[in-house]
Design a protein around this motif. Structure first.
Motif, PDB file in Angstrom:
ATOM      1  N   GLN A   1       0.826  -1.217   0.000  1.00 44.57           N
ATOM      2  CA  GLN A   1       0.000   0.000   0.000  1.00 44.57           C
ATOM      3  C   GLN A   1       0.856   1.261   0.000  1.00 44.57           C
ATOM      4  OE1 GLN A   1      -2.620   0.220   3.411  1.00 44.57           O
ATOM      5  NE2 GLN A   1      -2.834   2.432   3.226  1.00 44.57           N
ATOM      6  N   HIS A   2       1.973   1.220   0.716  1.00 44.78           N
ATOM      7  CA  HIS A   2       2.831   2.400   0.825  1.00 44.78           C
ATOM      8  C   HIS A   2       4.000   2.370  -0.162  1.00 44.78           C
ATOM      9  CE1 HIS A   2       1.024   4.239   4.424  1.00 44.78           C
ATOM     10  NE2 HIS A   2       0.770   3.007   4.807  1.00 44.78           N
ATOM     11  N   GLY A   3       4.045   1.351  -1.019  1.00 42.21           N
ATOM     12  CA  GLY A   3       5.108   1.280  -2.020  1.00 42.21           C
ATOM     13  C   GLY A   3       6.480   1.044  -1.427  1.00 42.21           C
ATOM     14  N   LEU A   4       6.546   0.294  -0.320  1.00 43.51           N
ATOM     15  CA  LEU A   4       7.812   0.030   0.348  1.00 43.51           C
ATOM     16  C   LEU A   4       8.316  -1.373   0.003  1.00 43.51           C
ATOM     17  CD1 LEU A   4       6.868   1.413   3.883  1.00 43.51           C
ATOM     18  CD2 LEU A   4       8.229   2.584   2.130  1.00 43.51           C
ATOM     19  N   ASP A   5       9.625  -1.553   0.035  1.00 43.20           N
ATOM     20  CA  ASP A   5      10.243  -2.843  -0.247  1.00 43.20           C
ATOM     21  C   ASP A   5      10.348  -3.626   1.049  1.00 43.20           C
ATOM     22  OD1 ASP A   5      11.654  -4.993  -1.133  1.00 43.20           O
ATOM     23  OD2 ASP A   5      13.311  -3.855  -2.019  1.00 43.20           O
ATOM     24  N   ILE A   6       9.674  -4.757   1.123  1.00 40.37           N
ATOM     25  CA  ILE A   6       9.650  -5.538   2.349  1.00 40.37           C
ATOM     26  C   ILE A   6      10.958  -6.287   2.579  1.00 40.37           C
ATOM     27  CG2 ILE A   6       8.730  -7.699   1.393  1.00 40.37           C
ATOM     28  CD1 ILE A   6       6.862  -7.732   3.911  1.00 40.37           C
ATOM     29  N   GLN A   7      11.781  -6.399   1.539  1.00 39.19           N
ATOM     30  CA  GLN A   7      13.068  -7.085   1.659  1.00 39.19           C
ATOM     31  C   GLN A   7      14.195  -6.054   1.708  1.00 39.19           C
ATOM     32  OE1 GLN A   7      13.527 -10.211   2.203  1.00 39.19           O
ATOM     33  NE2 GLN A   7      15.758 -10.297   2.065  1.00 39.19           N
TER      34      GLN A   7
ATOM     35  N   SER B   1      12.759  -7.197   6.099  1.00 36.26           N
ATOM     36  CA  SER B   1      13.503  -8.396   6.488  1.00 36.26           C
ATOM     37  C   SER B   1      13.443  -8.660   7.982  1.00 36.26           C
ATOM     38  CB  SER B   1      14.966  -8.301   6.029  1.00 36.26           C
ATOM     39  OG  SER B   1      15.039  -8.186   4.625  1.00 36.26           O
ATOM     40  N   THR B   2      12.374  -8.218   8.622  1.00 38.10           N
ATOM     41  CA  THR B   2      12.185  -8.434  10.063  1.00 38.10           C
ATOM     42  C   THR B   2      10.863  -9.160  10.282  1.00 38.10           C
ATOM     43  OG1 THR B   2      13.391  -6.406  10.577  1.00 38.10           O
ATOM     44  CG2 THR B   2      11.999  -7.314  12.312  1.00 38.10           C
ATOM     45  N   ASP B   3      10.892 -10.197  11.082  1.00 34.94           N
ATOM     46  CA  ASP B   3       9.665 -10.925  11.405  1.00 34.94           C
ATOM     47  C   ASP B   3       9.387 -10.792  12.893  1.00 34.94           C
ATOM     48  OD1 ASP B   3       7.443 -12.490  10.802  1.00 34.94           O
ATOM     49  OD2 ASP B   3       8.451 -14.343  11.408  1.00 34.94           O
ATOM     50  N   ILE B   4       8.122 -10.609  13.230  1.00 32.01           N
ATOM     51  CA  ILE B   4       7.712 -10.496  14.629  1.00 32.01           C
ATOM     52  C   ILE B   4       6.551 -11.444  14.887  1.00 32.01           C
ATOM     53  CG2 ILE B   4       6.599  -8.990  16.342  1.00 32.01           C
ATOM     54  CD1 ILE B   4       8.301  -6.733  15.379  1.00 32.01           C
TER      55      ILE B   4
ATOM     56  N   PRO C   1      18.091  -9.011  10.717  1.00 28.23           N
ATOM     57  CA  PRO C   1      19.531  -8.753  10.648  1.00 28.23           C
ATOM     58  C   PRO C   1      20.032  -7.755  11.675  1.00 28.23           C
ATOM     59  CG  PRO C   1      18.399  -7.608   8.877  1.00 28.23           C
ATOM     60  CD  PRO C   1      17.382  -8.497   9.527  1.00 28.23           C
ATOM     61  N   GLN C   2      19.116  -7.055  12.364  1.00 26.03           N
ATOM     62  CA  GLN C   2      19.518  -6.078  13.375  1.00 26.03           C
ATOM     63  C   GLN C   2      19.596  -6.671  14.781  1.00 26.03           C
ATOM     64  OE1 GLN C   2      16.499  -6.615  12.132  1.00 26.03           O
ATOM     65  NE2 GLN C   2      15.074  -4.960  12.638  1.00 26.03           N
TER      66      GLN C   2
END
Length: 562
Positions: A21-27, A394-397, A420-421
């Motif tokens: 929706q916001h045009g962001l790259d999830i990876q 690249s973050t899963d919760i 990765p953080q």
């Protein structure tokens, strides 16, 4: 070895639709050729060549100067005969020296140990001993604390600096005022100390060390308010990944990739990981960092805001709230402010509403911990949501109950994160590291949250702060948000206290904005806005609330008062 190119989140997560929706790259796409923070700094210096990097007490330092001086610090440290990976501690407030020394430590191939300059001698002793620090850079205002430390453990070298040591002729005057007029430097005796200015005059050869993304670069101490402080081992890859994760969101708020000539106000202490990371982000974006040495001096902070009109302002709820009640700040022209970033604690709806009314700028909330470099979630730029946002690329919760099972959508559970953080572990505390991780590699944050159908998370509270009233769970954040919205309240903190009838009862500590405010008025307000078991049974008015150095309300100290 950690896959810093990006952990791939499962494809059934609710927030993936929000990303689209916001045009962001999830990876997350890690940049090629950046194999350590050394490469990251080199790239930043090239991109920002000739631009202003730091403004402090009216003086300016360019990226070119920062490059040259930090290499001088690195070369000096290498001349001491330390081994790559040795620990170098820094005990400084927000000064140009902090950034210069921090970069020098990293560029020399050593590990930075951040130390709160307001620590007591016993706290400092613990951190020096636990970290195995061999070198300490310290501002002279706090050197008397070091003198009181009986066991300096492996500390071999101490470098002392005055507040004005990087400000030229003006710095001489500033040091004189700090020492002799304001008398802010207690007497101290540190044998074999080295003067910071002498290092800047020194000449040693520098060799760029071979460092990789999985090498530890910072020991960030945490847990000091809940137990013995332990060092979260953050790697080069952790920090670089988190900068680029932040960039995914923040860059959408600016027209250009570099903000040369614009300011980011750095009022929160740089030794805190939240402020450290946004400063790293600011340098990546080419901002000049407007360093505020004392955020509690609202008059000075207001003066700096008025003079330099920052575009970017990271803060915590208590600082946002204090500024909305400062007459001089309210009267400023805030039209240049583009991003107000809230972290460190929940931003209350009443604070967010006042901030937007005064500045025309909404507060964007993120969430994270020292162990996660620190940011895990963020809100896409748009408006204040009262939530901590969706997970970073690249973050899963996942949210787990006490038995380790995932809870259903809309139900509360402990926030557990993978990405990765996430830190390498706790220094010297393998047992604590094991406790902090699930069997499948998720970090247990200790925070309780809920997720809505769009993948937005909301903190309901720290697990340990939950109050149990007659079998019902009460989360202090919810009660505090209601009380803070009551007319006449400046701020408040809520804890649970023993009660013979209900097991625990709610006690509220309140700072008045209106002297006429009464306990009856608070109770009436809570009766209108909270169900019975969530209403405070005890109300205490206080002059101020105990807070950490970044403005977090310390519920542990409130419980002690109670």
């Amino acid at each position: 070895m950690t896959d810093y190119a990006g952990f791939v989140t499962p494809d059934n997560r609710a927030w993936q639709a929000t990303y689209r929706q916001h045009g962001l790259d999830i990876q997350l796409n890690m940049p090629k050729g950046i194999n350590s923070l050394l490469d990251f700094f080199d790239e930043n210096f090239r991109a920002n060549r000739g631009q202003r990097a730091i403004t402090f007490m009216g003086q300016h330092i360019s990226y070119d100067e920062l490059d040259k001086l930090s290499l001088k610090i690195a070369a000096y440290l290498q001349s001491l005969g330390l081994e790559q990976g040795d620990k170098v501690a820094v005990m400084m407030p927000n000064t140009p020296q902090y950034l210069t020394v921090m970069m020098g430590i990293v560029r020399a191939g050593f590990v930075l140990v951040n130390i709160n300059p307001l620590y007591t001698a016993s706290e400092l002793e613990h951190q020096l001993a636990d970290s195995d620090a061999k070198v300490l850079f310290i501002v002279e205002n706090f050197a008397h604390t070091l003198e009181q430390v009986k066991n300096k453990a492996k500390l071999q070298h101490t470098i002392i600096t005055g507040v004005g040591d990087m400000l030229g002729l003006k710095g001489l005057l500033i040091n004189a005022v700090v020492r002799y007029v304001k008398k802010m430097v207690p007497n101290f005796c540190i044998p074999n100390k080295v003067n910071f200015k002498e290092i800047l005059k020194s000449s040693h050869p520098y060799t760029k060390p071979v460092v990789n993304l999985d090498d530890v670069v910072i020991l960030q101490y945490t847990g000091g308010t809940t137990g013995v402080a332990k060092g979260a081992m953050l790697t080069h890859g952790n920090l670089i990944a988190n900068v680029y994760q932040c960039m995914t969101y923040v860059k959408t708020g600016f027209n250009n990739p570099y903000q040369h000539g614009e300011y980011m106000a750095v009022a929160l202490p740089l030794y805190h990981i939240f402020s450290f990371m946004v400063a790293m982000l600011g340098m990546k974006m080419g901002f000049a960092l407007l360093l505020i040495p004392n955020a509690r001096d609202l008059d000075d902070l207001t003066k700096q805001f008025g003079k330099f009109r920052p575009q970017f302002f990271p803060a915590v709820n208590t600082l946002f709230n204090a500024l909305t009640h400062h007459k001089g700040f309210v009267e400023l022209d805030h039209s240049n402010l583009k991003v107000s970033l809230g972290g460190g604690m929940s931003v209350l709806p009443s604070t967010a509403a006042n901030w937007e009314k005064i500045t025309g700028n909404y507060i964007i909330e993120g969430y994270g911990l020292s162990e996660t470099s620190p940011v895990l979630t963020f809100n896409p730029l748009g408006s204040y949501t009262g939530k901590i946002g969706i997970p970073f690329p690249s973050t899963d919760i996942i949210l787990l109950d006490d038995e380790g099972n995932e809870v259903a959508e809309g139900e509360a559970g402990e926030i557990c994160a993978k990405g990765p953080q996430v830190m390498k572990g706790y220094w010297k505390h393998d047992d604590e590291t094991a406790k902090a991780m699930t069997a499948d590699g998720y970090f247990r944050t200790g925070d309780i949250g809920v997720m809505d159908e769009q993948g937005y998370f909301k903190i309901v509270d720290r697990k340990k702060d939950m109050i149990l009233v007659s079998g019902f769970n009460v989360y202090p954040n919810e009660v505090e948000a209601v009380i803070a919205a009551c007319a006449g309240v400046l701020e408040c903190g809520v804890v649970g206290v023993p009660d013979e009838h209900s097991g625990e009862a709610i006690k509220a500590f309140i700072v008045k904005q209106d002297a006429a405010l009464t306990a009856d008025a608070i109770k009436q307000w809570c009766k209108q806005n909270l169900t019975g078991y969530k209403r405070p049974k005890h109300i205490v008015f206080v002059e101020q609330l105990p807070k950490s150095n970044v403005g977090k309300i310390l519920r542990k100290e409130l419980r002690a008062l109670a």
